[in-house]
Design a protein around this motif. Structure first.
Motif, mmCIF file in Angstrom:
data_model
loop_
_atom_site.group_PDB
_atom_site.id
_atom_site.type_symbol
_atom_site.label_atom_id
_atom_site.label_comp_id
_atom_site.label_asym_id
_atom_site.label_seq_id
_atom_site.Cartn_x
_atom_site.Cartn_y
_atom_site.Cartn_z
ATOM 1 N N LEU A 70 35.113 29.932 20.962
ATOM 2 C CA LEU A 70 34.018 30.716 20.383
ATOM 3 C C LEU A 70 34.332 31.106 18.938
ATOM 4 N N PHE A 71 35.554 31.569 18.688
ATOM 5 C CA PHE A 71 35.961 31.919 17.326
ATOM 6 C C PHE A 71 35.825 30.725 16.391
ATOM 7 N N THR A 72 36.217 29.559 16.887
ATOM 8 C CA THR A 72 36.152 28.353 16.071
ATOM 9 C C THR A 72 34.709 27.977 15.769
ATOM 10 N N VAL A 73 33.833 28.129 16.758
ATOM 11 C CA VAL A 73 32.413 27.844 16.545
ATOM 12 C C VAL A 73 31.845 28.791 15.489
ATOM 13 N N ALA A 78 29.741 29.597 10.105
ATOM 14 C CA ALA A 78 29.888 30.251 8.802
ATOM 15 C C ALA A 78 29.919 29.214 7.675
ATOM 16 N N ILE A 79 30.562 28.078 7.934
ATOM 17 C CA ILE A 79 30.579 26.999 6.932
ATOM 18 C C ILE A 79 29.160 26.519 6.666
ATOM 19 N N GLY A 80 28.408 26.305 7.752
ATOM 20 C CA GLY A 80 27.028 25.851 7.595
ATOM 21 C C GLY A 80 26.165 26.865 6.862
ATOM 22 N N LEU A 81 26.306 28.148 7.212
ATOM 23 C CA LEU A 81 25.499 29.192 6.575
ATOM 24 C C LEU A 81 25.866 29.391 5.109
ATOM 25 N N SER A 82 27.109 29.026 4.741
ATOM 26 C CA SER A 82 27.540 29.222 3.355
ATOM 27 C C SER A 82 26.744 28.368 2.370
ATOM 28 N N PHE A 83 26.036 27.354 2.889
ATOM 29 C CA PHE A 83 25.200 26.519 2.022
ATOM 30 C C PHE A 83 23.815 27.142 1.812
ATOM 31 N N TYR A 97 38.981 25.634 4.883
ATOM 32 C CA TYR A 97 40.437 25.603 5.047
ATOM 33 C C TYR A 97 40.835 26.078 6.441
ATOM 34 N N LEU A 98 40.237 27.196 6.873
ATOM 35 C CA LEU A 98 40.581 27.766 8.173
ATOM 36 C C LEU A 98 40.283 26.782 9.298
ATOM 37 N N PHE A 99 39.114 26.171 9.272
ATOM 38 C CA PHE A 99 38.761 25.207 10.314
ATOM 39 C C PHE A 99 39.705 24.014 10.286
ATOM 40 N N THR A 100 40.011 23.507 9.094
ATOM 41 C CA THR A 100 40.913 22.361 8.973
ATOM 42 C C THR A 100 42.294 22.683 9.514
ATOM 43 N N SER A 101 42.777 23.887 9.212
ATOM 44 C CA SER A 101 44.097 24.292 9.676
ATOM 45 C C SER A 101 44.129 24.472 11.192
ATOM 46 N N LEU A 102 43.073 25.084 11.746
ATOM 47 C CA LEU A 102 42.994 25.241 13.205
ATOM 48 C C LEU A 102 43.026 23.887 13.890
ATOM 49 N N LEU A 103 42.228 22.966 13.385
ATOM 50 C CA LEU A 103 42.141 21.635 13.973
ATOM 51 C C LEU A 103 43.465 20.898 13.861
ATOM 52 N N ALA A 104 44.103 20.986 12.683
ATOM 53 C CA ALA A 104 45.371 20.289 12.472
ATOM 54 C C ALA A 104 46.458 20.802 13.405
ATOM 55 N N SER A 105 46.544 22.117 13.548
ATOM 56 C CA SER A 105 47.580 22.711 14.408
ATOM 57 C C SER A 105 47.431 22.266 15.856
ATOM 58 N N VAL A 106 46.215 22.357 16.360
ATOM 59 C CA VAL A 106 45.970 22.004 17.759
ATOM 60 C C VAL A 106 46.199 20.507 17.991
ATOM 61 N N SER A 164 44.622 32.505 9.248
ATOM 62 C CA SER A 164 43.772 33.589 8.725
ATOM 63 C C SER A 164 44.545 34.472 7.748
ATOM 64 N N TYR A 165 45.873 34.448 7.834
ATOM 65 C CA TYR A 165 46.703 35.165 6.860
ATOM 66 C C TYR A 165 46.438 34.630 5.458
ATOM 67 N N TYR A 166 46.414 33.311 5.338
ATOM 68 C CA TYR A 166 46.207 32.699 4.028
ATOM 69 C C TYR A 166 44.770 32.871 3.533
ATOM 70 N N VAL A 167 43.819 32.840 4.454
ATOM 71 C CA VAL A 167 42.419 33.061 4.057
ATOM 72 C C VAL A 167 42.262 34.454 3.470
ATOM 73 N N LEU A 168 42.809 35.446 4.167
ATOM 74 C CA LEU A 168 42.707 36.821 3.687
ATOM 75 C C LEU A 168 43.545 37.044 2.430
ATOM 76 N N LYS A 169 44.641 36.348 2.327
ATOM 77 C CA LYS A 169 45.468 36.444 1.131
ATOM 78 C C LYS A 169 44.696 35.958 -0.084
ATOM 79 N N GLN A 170 43.864 34.960 0.117
ATOM 80 C CA GLN A 170 43.086 34.396 -0.972
ATOM 81 C C GLN A 170 41.868 35.260 -1.309
ATOM 82 N N CYS A 171 41.258 35.829 -0.268
ATOM 83 C CA CYS A 171 39.994 36.566 -0.466
ATOM 84 C C CYS A 171 40.167 38.082 -0.522
ATOM 85 N N HIS A 172 40.972 38.620 0.400
ATOM 86 C CA HIS A 172 41.187 40.070 0.472
ATOM 87 C C HIS A 172 42.671 40.316 0.740
#
Length: 254
Positions: A70-73, A78-83, A97-106, A164-172
């Motif tokens: 659900l979190f991944t969806v 959010a990616i789609g809405l960002s357009f 980035y977050l989606f790519t990293s989640l997918l790569a790890s799994v 999500s650490y890196y996402v927040l590091k970049q944004c907040h």
């Protein structure tokens, strides 16, 4: 920032800590010791009593997996809405980035499971199974079955969120540590649940964390810090032109 300077703090130190933990587990045989402790604490004889318990199986395993999906969806939405939504446009790169990293790890963990030979605790002879337990660094005896239970799959779904650490590091930046705690905490809960069920040893989940952190770190550098050589040359040329113009104006004034 060069890759070496980034890797010193974000990869080298975590890898050294991980190596100490892994070799410590190997040297002390802590994997089997801890699994035996959990098995005996549950009152196990020839099976793991908590393997099918509603808390460990239904809540922490099945519901936990669905929650991660659900979190991944939500991230994909959010990616789609960002357009379309201006407020989300600024965070689009972070979501991708977050989606790519989640997918790569799994996926990396899944690949590891397909080629590894390590068994699950519930499969080994000591806990009522029929397979031989062996270390990742040992060869299986001739004719022994491959376990394909390594690294920890369920915990990887939680540990993958260290990105999500890196996402927040970049944004907040001020909230970055909460992203790290969220990923490690979620993976640790999932990992412990599986260890209680006899599905994984501690080392399986530590490897999943190492894979998640490494892929998240490398992708972060590629997404946000790496500057292509062509772009660096272009920036250098612009700086040179600006400096030349400044010098020309200074000479003209003289």
């Amino acid at each position: 920032m060069t890759f070496f300077s980034f890797a010193k703090g974000h990869l080298l130190v975590p890898w050294l800590m991980f190596a100490v933990l892994i070799f410590g587990l190997e040297w002390t045989d802590a994997d089997m010791r801890f699994a035996s402790l959990l098995f005996n604490w549950q009152g196990g004889v020839d099976s793991w009593p908590l393997r099918g318990h509603w808390i460990t199986e239904s809540l922490l395993h099945v519901t936990g997996r669905n929650l991660v999906i659900l979190f991944t969806v939500v991230v994909v939405v959010a990616i789609g809405l960002s357009f379309r939504v201006d407020k989300l446009r600024l965070y689009r790169k972070g979501f991708i980035y977050l989606f790519t990293s989640l997918l790569a790890s799994v996926l990396l963990v899944r690949m590891g499971k397909s080629i590894s030979h390590m068994t699950c605790p519930w499969d080994v002879i000591e806990f009522g199974g029929r397979m031989i337990h062996s270390s990742l660094f040992e060869r299986l005896p001739e004719g022994a079955e491959f376990g394909q239970c390594f690294p920890g799959g369920h915990s990887s779904g939680g540990f993958a969120w260290v990105a999500s650490y890196y996402v927040l590091k970049q944004c907040h930046r001020r909230y970055a540590k909460f992203g790290l705690l969220f990923g490690i905490g979620l993976g640790a809960i999932f990992g412990l649940a599986q260890e209680l069920r006899g599905a994984h040893f501690i080392s399986h989940d530590l490897w999943s964390l190492a894979i998640a952190w490494t892929s998240a770190s490398l992708l972060y550098y590629g997404f946000f810090l790496y500057v292509p050589k062509v772009k660096r040359i272009s920036v250098a040329n612009k700086v040179s032109i600006i400096n030349a113009n400044v010098c020309d104006k200074a000479i003209y004034k003289l």
